[in-house]
Design a protein around this motif. Structure first.
Motif, mmCIF file in Angstrom:
data_model
loop_
_atom_site.group_PDB
_atom_site.id
_atom_site.type_symbol
_atom_site.label_atom_id
_atom_site.label_comp_id
_atom_site.label_asym_id
_atom_site.label_seq_id
_atom_site.Cartn_x
_atom_site.Cartn_y
_atom_site.Cartn_z
ATOM 1 N N VAL A 94 0.822 -1.207 0.000
ATOM 2 C CA VAL A 94 0.000 0.000 0.000
ATOM 3 C C VAL A 94 0.861 1.265 0.000
ATOM 4 N N SER A 95 2.067 1.171 0.529
ATOM 5 C CA SER A 95 2.956 2.340 0.552
ATOM 6 C C SER A 95 3.644 2.584 -0.785
ATOM 7 N N SER A 96 3.428 1.689 -1.752
ATOM 8 C CA SER A 96 4.105 1.770 -3.049
ATOM 9 C C SER A 96 3.266 2.537 -4.069
ATOM 10 N N ASP A 97 3.948 3.050 -5.100
ATOM 11 C CA ASP A 97 3.280 3.788 -6.170
ATOM 12 C C ASP A 97 2.952 2.889 -7.359
ATOM 13 N N LEU A 98 3.714 1.817 -7.503
ATOM 14 C CA LEU A 98 3.568 0.903 -8.638
ATOM 15 C C LEU A 98 4.008 -0.479 -8.190
ATOM 16 N N ALA A 99 3.363 -1.507 -8.723
ATOM 17 C CA ALA A 99 3.747 -2.889 -8.415
ATOM 18 C C ALA A 99 4.114 -3.627 -9.696
ATOM 19 N N ILE A 100 5.037 -4.571 -9.553
ATOM 20 C CA ILE A 100 5.364 -5.496 -10.635
ATOM 21 C C ILE A 100 5.201 -6.894 -10.065
ATOM 22 N N GLY A 101 4.322 -7.690 -10.678
ATOM 23 C CA GLY A 101 4.079 -9.008 -10.122
ATOM 24 C C GLY A 101 3.372 -9.930 -11.084
ATOM 25 N N ALA A 102 2.985 -11.083 -10.561
ATOM 26 C CA ALA A 102 2.321 -12.119 -11.364
ATOM 27 C C ALA A 102 0.806 -11.901 -11.366
ATOM 28 N N GLY A 103 0.081 -12.909 -11.870
ATOM 29 C CA GLY A 103 -1.359 -12.758 -12.051
ATOM 30 C C GLY A 103 -2.210 -13.575 -11.119
ATOM 31 N N GLY A 104 -1.648 -13.981 -9.984
ATOM 32 C CA GLY A 104 -2.376 -14.823 -9.054
ATOM 33 C C GLY A 104 -3.095 -14.053 -7.958
ATOM 34 N N ILE A 105 -3.090 -14.636 -6.745
ATOM 35 C CA ILE A 105 -3.821 -14.066 -5.626
ATOM 36 C C ILE A 105 -3.342 -12.663 -5.284
ATOM 37 N N ASN A 106 -2.028 -12.430 -5.334
ATOM 38 C CA ASN A 106 -1.534 -11.103 -4.979
ATOM 39 C C ASN A 106 -2.012 -10.038 -5.949
ATOM 40 N N LEU A 107 -2.304 -10.404 -7.187
ATOM 41 C CA LEU A 107 -2.869 -9.434 -8.129
ATOM 42 C C LEU A 107 -4.243 -8.975 -7.651
ATOM 43 N N ILE A 108 -5.050 -9.908 -7.159
ATOM 44 C CA ILE A 108 -6.363 -9.545 -6.616
ATOM 45 C C ILE A 108 -6.183 -8.599 -5.434
ATOM 46 N N GLU A 109 -5.183 -8.870 -4.589
ATOM 47 C CA GLU A 109 -4.905 -7.988 -3.453
ATOM 48 C C GLU A 109 -4.464 -6.611 -3.917
ATOM 49 N N ARG A 110 -3.644 -6.573 -4.951
ATOM 50 C CA ARG A 110 -3.177 -5.267 -5.459
ATOM 51 C C ARG A 110 -4.341 -4.454 -6.012
ATOM 52 N N ASN A 130 -8.911 -6.633 -20.060
ATOM 53 C CA ASN A 130 -10.051 -6.153 -20.847
ATOM 54 C C ASN A 130 -10.750 -4.965 -20.197
ATOM 55 N N LYS A 131 -10.623 -4.850 -18.876
ATOM 56 C CA LYS A 131 -11.182 -3.707 -18.148
ATOM 57 C C LYS A 131 -10.228 -2.509 -18.131
ATOM 58 N N GLY A 132 -9.030 -2.696 -18.685
ATOM 59 C CA GLY A 132 -8.039 -1.619 -18.686
ATOM 60 C C GLY A 132 -7.474 -1.334 -17.314
ATOM 61 N N ALA A 133 -7.461 -2.362 -16.432
ATOM 62 C CA ALA A 133 -7.081 -2.148 -15.036
ATOM 63 C C ALA A 133 -5.664 -2.612 -14.709
ATOM 64 N N ILE A 134 -4.971 -3.215 -15.673
ATOM 65 C CA ILE A 134 -3.583 -3.630 -15.460
ATOM 66 C C ILE A 134 -2.775 -3.345 -16.725
ATOM 67 N N ARG A 137 -9.310 3.441 -13.314
ATOM 68 C CA ARG A 137 -9.929 2.182 -13.752
ATOM 69 C C ARG A 137 -9.804 1.123 -12.666
ATOM 70 N N ILE A 138 -8.643 1.093 -12.003
ATOM 71 C CA ILE A 138 -8.428 0.142 -10.917
ATOM 72 C C ILE A 138 -9.380 0.436 -9.767
ATOM 73 N N LYS A 139 -9.534 1.719 -9.464
ATOM 74 C CA LYS A 139 -10.358 2.109 -8.306
ATOM 75 C C LYS A 139 -11.794 1.628 -8.465
ATOM 76 N N ARG A 140 -12.315 1.656 -9.685
ATOM 77 C CA ARG A 140 -13.683 1.181 -9.922
ATOM 78 C C ARG A 140 -13.832 -0.277 -9.505
ATOM 79 N N ILE A 141 -12.865 -1.103 -9.902
ATOM 80 C CA ILE A 141 -12.937 -2.520 -9.567
ATOM 81 C C ILE A 141 -12.676 -2.722 -8.078
ATOM 82 N N SER A 142 -11.753 -1.941 -7.523
ATOM 83 C CA SER A 142 -11.452 -2.024 -6.097
ATOM 84 C C SER A 142 -12.691 -1.725 -5.255
#
Length: 224
Positions: A130-146, A171-175, A209-214
């Motif tokens: 949460v303290s970060s500005d950008l994340a780089i990661g995979a597409g699993g559970i942590n992506l849902i958390e991000r 497709n939602k333009g969120a990643i 776009r991310i905030k909408r899904i969040s």
């Protein structure tokens, strides 16, 4: 379990990925016995921490995490490009199953802008994220958390069972999706970070776009 082609022997099956309707139908068709909790409304997530950043004027901190094992060695790819971003701080989280931990630490010592975190507890992981500005990661559970915590992500697929999550969010333009691990090079990652830094307007649009899904996850969550 995020495997969609498997019949499960259980009383309750939870698959909390972002899933298209045709994939959900496949899971329901294969699994007749268990009670099903299918889709991103059924998440087991942490506390509802607010991300205080409404806009980001400058990217300073990048969170990097590729799961407990990182068996495709994505973290090592990141270490090869940190020298091009001396003004950015890279927080690398290494899981307890990562066989390259010692190698990663040895390389990281050469860079003042890299900090290693090993086998973080989930609450500590979330706070760092949460303290970060950008994340780089995979597409699993942590992506849902991000997504849940409204963190913009550059995503690399490291397993086939991550594709449902990734396709839905792409497709939602969120990643920002770079592709499958074997096709993503260090240079691909470097160029994408540079592009994000240069185009602040597009980056903040991505955050919207991310905030909408969040918000949808927070409003509709059925398992906490």
């Amino acid at each position: 379990d995020d495997r969609v082609n498997k019949s499960h022997s259980c009383d309750l099956l939870i698959n909390n990925n972002f899933l298209e309707n045709k994939t959900k139908k496949k899971i329901f068709a294969i699994n007749k016995k268990p009670e099903l909790a299918i889709g991103h409304n059924y998440n087991i997530l942490g506390p509802k921490i607010k991300n205080p950043k409404k806009t980001i004027n400058k990217i300073n901190k990048i969170f990097v995490f590729f799961g407990s094992a990182d068996f495709t060695n994505e973290t090592l790819k990141i270490l090869k490009i940190v020298k091009f971003f001396k003004n950015l701080k890279f927080n690398l989280v290494i899981g307890d199953l990562n066989k390259n931990y010692n190698k990663i630490c040895k390389i990281a010592k050469n860079f003042k802008n890299v900090k290693i975190y090993y086998a973080l507890k989930n609450n500590d992981l979330i706070k760092l994220m949460v303290s970060s500005d950008l994340a780089i990661g995979a597409g699993g559970i942590n992506l849902i958390e991000r997504i849940y915590y409204n963190i913009p992500s550059i995503v690399i697929s490291i397993a086939n069972n991550q594709i449902n999550n990734i396709n839905f969010l792409k497709n939602k333009g969120a990643i920002i999706y770079l592709g499958k691990s074997e096709k993503v090079t260090e240079n691909n990652i470097k160029l994408k970070i540079m592009k994000i830094i240069e185009n602040k307007k597009a980056f903040n649009f991505l955050r919207k776009r991310i905030k909408r899904i969040s918000l949808s996850l927070r409003d509709n969550n059925k398992l906490i």
